[in-house]
Design a protein around this motif. Structure first.
Motif, PDB file in Angstrom:
ATOM      1  N   GLU A 131      52.175  52.068  37.507  1.00 22.03           N
ATOM      2  CA  GLU A 131      50.938  51.438  37.050  1.00 22.03           C
ATOM      3  C   GLU A 131      51.181  49.973  36.697  1.00 22.03           C
ATOM      4  OE1 GLU A 131      47.121  50.721  36.437  1.00 22.03           O
ATOM      5  OE2 GLU A 131      47.928  52.587  37.260  1.00 22.03           O
ATOM      6  N   GLU A 132      52.310  49.698  36.059  1.00 19.81           N
ATOM      7  CA  GLU A 132      52.629  48.307  35.738  1.00 19.81           C
ATOM      8  C   GLU A 132      52.753  47.478  37.016  1.00 19.81           C
ATOM      9  OE1 GLU A 132      56.134  45.429  33.900  1.00 19.81           O
ATOM     10  OE2 GLU A 132      56.371  47.603  33.776  1.00 19.81           O
ATOM     11  N   ARG A 133      53.444  48.019  37.998  1.00 24.16           N
ATOM     12  CA  ARG A 133      53.634  47.286  39.249  1.00 24.16           C
ATOM     13  C   ARG A 133      52.306  47.049  39.959  1.00 24.16           C
ATOM     14  NH1 ARG A 133      58.882  50.596  41.678  1.00 24.16           N
ATOM     15  NH2 ARG A 133      60.402  49.962  40.091  1.00 24.16           N
ATOM     16  N   ILE A 134      51.440  48.045  39.957  1.00 23.94           N
ATOM     17  CA  ILE A 134      50.126  47.893  40.588  1.00 23.94           C
ATOM     18  C   ILE A 134      49.314  46.829  39.859  1.00 23.94           C
ATOM     19  CG2 ILE A 134      47.922  49.054  41.015  1.00 23.94           C
ATOM     20  CD1 ILE A 134      49.584  51.618  41.571  1.00 23.94           C
ATOM     21  N   GLN A 135      49.416  46.802  38.543  1.00 21.72           N
ATOM     22  CA  GLN A 135      48.711  45.772  37.772  1.00 21.72           C
ATOM     23  C   GLN A 135      49.227  44.379  38.115  1.00 21.72           C
ATOM     24  OE1 GLN A 135      46.049  45.940  35.785  1.00 21.72           O
ATOM     25  NE2 GLN A 135      45.884  48.111  36.285  1.00 21.72           N
ATOM     26  N   LEU A 136      50.537  44.258  38.314  1.00 20.57           N
ATOM     27  CA  LEU A 136      51.114  42.975  38.706  1.00 20.57           C
ATOM     28  C   LEU A 136      50.550  42.525  40.052  1.00 20.57           C
ATOM     29  CD1 LEU A 136      54.863  43.547  37.743  1.00 20.57           C
ATOM     30  CD2 LEU A 136      53.308  41.914  36.668  1.00 20.57           C
ATOM     31  N   LEU A 137      50.479  43.454  40.989  1.00 18.66           N
ATOM     32  CA  LEU A 137      49.952  43.130  42.318  1.00 18.66           C
ATOM     33  C   LEU A 137      48.460  42.823  42.267  1.00 18.66           C
ATOM     34  CD1 LEU A 137      51.818  45.847  44.423  1.00 18.66           C
ATOM     35  CD2 LEU A 137      52.423  43.428  44.172  1.00 18.66           C
ATOM     36  N   SER A 138      47.753  43.525  41.411  1.00 14.61           N
ATOM     37  CA  SER A 138      46.319  43.286  41.272  1.00 14.61           C
ATOM     38  C   SER A 138      46.051  41.857  40.823  1.00 14.61           C
ATOM     39  CB  SER A 138      45.721  44.285  40.271  1.00 14.61           C
ATOM     40  OG  SER A 138      44.319  44.117  40.161  1.00 14.61           O
ATOM     41  N   GLY A 139      46.900  41.349  39.942  1.00 11.85           N
ATOM     42  CA  GLY A 139      46.756  39.977  39.478  1.00 11.85           C
ATOM     43  C   GLY A 139      46.907  38.976  40.611  1.00 11.85           C
ATOM     44  N   PHE A 141      46.043  39.479  43.760  1.00 15.15           N
ATOM     45  CA  PHE A 141      44.816  39.488  44.557  1.00 15.15           C
ATOM     46  C   PHE A 141      43.662  38.791  43.830  1.00 15.15           C
ATOM     47  CE2 PHE A 141      47.132  43.045  46.605  1.00 15.15           C
ATOM     48  CZ  PHE A 141      47.124  42.544  47.900  1.00 15.15           C
ATOM     49  N   ARG A 142      43.649  38.889  42.509  1.00 14.02           N
ATOM     50  CA  ARG A 142      42.635  38.136  41.761  1.00 14.02           C
ATOM     51  C   ARG A 142      42.859  36.633  41.942  1.00 14.02           C
ATOM     52  NH1 ARG A 142      43.679  42.173  37.925  1.00 14.02           N
ATOM     53  NH2 ARG A 142      44.916  40.766  36.624  1.00 14.02           N
ATOM     54  N   ASN A 143      44.121  36.237  41.931  1.00 10.20           N
ATOM     55  CA  ASN A 143      44.430  34.814  42.143  1.00 10.20           C
ATOM     56  C   ASN A 143      44.141  34.358  43.564  1.00 10.20           C
ATOM     57  OD1 ASN A 143      45.210  34.391  39.505  1.00 10.20           O
ATOM     58  ND2 ASN A 143      47.391  34.765  39.897  1.00 10.20           N
ATOM     59  N   LEU A 144      44.027  35.324  44.481  1.00 13.65           N
ATOM     60  CA  LEU A 144      43.657  34.999  45.858  1.00 13.65           C
ATOM     61  C   LEU A 144      42.136  34.939  46.038  1.00 13.65           C
ATOM     62  CD1 LEU A 144      46.302  37.108  47.825  1.00 13.65           C
ATOM     63  CD2 LEU A 144      46.101  34.612  47.825  1.00 13.65           C
ATOM     64  N   GLY A 145      41.410  35.221  44.966  1.00 11.56           N
ATOM     65  CA  GLY A 145      39.958  35.062  45.006  1.00 11.56           C
ATOM     66  C   GLY A 145      39.142  36.341  45.047  1.00 11.56           C
ATOM     67  N   HIS A 146      39.783  37.494  44.987  1.00 13.50           N
ATOM     68  CA  HIS A 146      39.050  38.760  45.020  1.00 13.50           C
ATOM     69  C   HIS A 146      38.618  39.155  43.611  1.00 13.50           C
ATOM     70  CE1 HIS A 146      40.065  39.265  49.206  1.00 13.50           C
ATOM     71  NE2 HIS A 146      41.348  39.142  48.943  1.00 13.50           N
ATOM     72  N   ASP A 147      37.528  39.904  43.522  1.00 15.85           N
ATOM     73  CA  ASP A 147      37.090  40.341  42.200  1.00 15.85           C
ATOM     74  C   ASP A 147      38.001  41.453  41.694  1.00 15.85           C
ATOM     75  OD1 ASP A 147      36.240  42.859  43.238  1.00 15.85           O
ATOM     76  OD2 ASP A 147      34.232  42.103  43.634  1.00 15.85           O
ATOM     77  N   GLU A 148      37.779  41.854  40.459  1.00 16.21           N
ATOM     78  CA  GLU A 148      38.698  42.800  39.813  1.00 16.21           C
ATOM     79  C   GLU A 148      38.767  44.146  40.525  1.00 16.21           C
ATOM     80  OE1 GLU A 148      39.511  44.674  35.351  1.00 16.21           O
ATOM     81  OE2 GLU A 148      38.226  42.919  35.611  1.00 16.21           O
ATOM     82  N   ALA A 149      37.616  44.686  40.892  1.00 18.44           N
ATOM     83  CA  ALA A 149      37.590  46.002  41.540  1.00 18.44           C
ATOM     84  C   ALA A 149      38.298  45.967  42.887  1.00 18.44           C
ATOM     85  CB  ALA A 149      36.147  46.473  41.713  1.00 18.44           C
ATOM     86  N   GLU A 150      38.002  44.945  43.690  1.00 21.98           N
ATOM     87  CA  GLU A 150      38.627  44.853  45.008  1.00 21.98           C
ATOM     88  C   GLU A 150      40.123  44.584  44.877  1.00 21.98           C
ATOM     89  OE1 GLU A 150      38.228  42.403  49.238  1.00 21.98           O
ATOM     90  OE2 GLU A 150      36.544  42.470  47.831  1.00 21.98           O
ATOM     91  N   SER A 151      40.488  43.770  43.905  1.00 21.25           N
ATOM     92  CA  SER A 151      41.910  43.466  43.688  1.00 21.25           C
ATOM     93  C   SER A 151      42.689  44.730  43.351  1.00 21.25           C
ATOM     94  CB  SER A 151      42.059  42.434  42.567  1.00 21.25           C
ATOM     95  OG  SER A 151      41.513  41.189  42.942  1.00 21.25           O
ATOM     96  N   ALA A 152      42.073  45.591  42.540  1.00 19.56           N
ATOM     97  CA  ALA A 152      42.740  46.835  42.144  1.00 19.56           C
ATOM     98  C   ALA A 152      42.995  47.723  43.352  1.00 19.56           C
ATOM     99  CB  ALA A 152      41.888  47.572  41.114  1.00 19.56           C
TER     100      ALA A 152
END
Length: 199
Positions: A131-139, A141-152
């Motif tokens: 879960e920690e690793r997925i959260q790191l990756l989600s961040g 995708f957010r920095n790439l411009g995707h919203d929170e749901a799509e980034s997750a």
């Protein structure tokens, strides 16, 4: 009665980390059932007393092994994400960790996943780390411009793909892996690969 000081074990001078690294090597090569105190001691050419100089029990060694895995195999991903706030740079850094396999050990991860199938406590820790690793990756995708749901979701797809890559024991040359990176980048991020390459 005066208590006698504990005598240091004879034989090679082994530190706590030596035992943990030996346990890691055995876990990766033969599985958790093979991580036995007497077997490790025999491999070092020392008595069990040398082990008990550093650990109270096999259980304590296994806990140290899990802590070592949690620290070392996730630290590289944390550092990659922390290296920049730019999503492209972060993505590159994470891919470099996975392609280079210097600071991240796929075989260690796979061995812990096998162990987790037999031990609920290990499975719980594995879920926490995943879960920690997925959260790191989600961040990223957010920095790439995707919203929170799509980034997750994109983070899950990327991570599940990478875990599956190791689980299937895919064997590719570094050149082949690098050649496919632009396609992975486009599919995973939904963006055109940067002109200066992924790595």
């Amino acid at each position: 009665m005066t208590k006698r000081p504990r005598r240091a074990p004879s034989g090679p001078r082994l530190g706590r980390e030596d035992w943990v690294l030996a346990a890691k090597k055995t876990l990766v090569a033969r599985g958790i059932e093979a991580v036995k105190v007497d077997r490790l001691a025999k491999g070092f050419g020392v008595t069990r007393g040398s082990f008990y100089w550093h650990f109270k029990s096999r259980g304590e060694l296994l806990q140290a092994l899990l802590t070592y895995w949690q620290d070392t195999n996730t630290t590289a991903l944390r550092a990659a994400v922390a290296s920049s706030t730019d999503g492209i740079a972060q993505f590159r850094a994470v891919i470099r960790v996975w392609v280079d396999e210097k600071d991240f050990s796929p075989s260690f991860d796979t061995a812990v996943r096998d162990w987790a199938r037999q031990a609920k406590a290990v499975a719980a820790l594995l879920r926490k780390v995943d879960e920690e690793r997925i959260q790191l990756l989600s961040g990223i995708f957010r920095n790439l411009g995707h919203d929170e749901a799509e980034s997750a979701v994109r983070a899950r797809v990327l991570y599940y793909h990478q875990v599956g890559y190791y689980a299937l024991a895919i064997k590719e040359s570094r050149a082949d892996r690098l050649a496919t990176l632009p396609y992975y980048y486009k599919i995973l991020t939904g963006l055109t690969p940067p002109a200066n390459g992924i790595l």
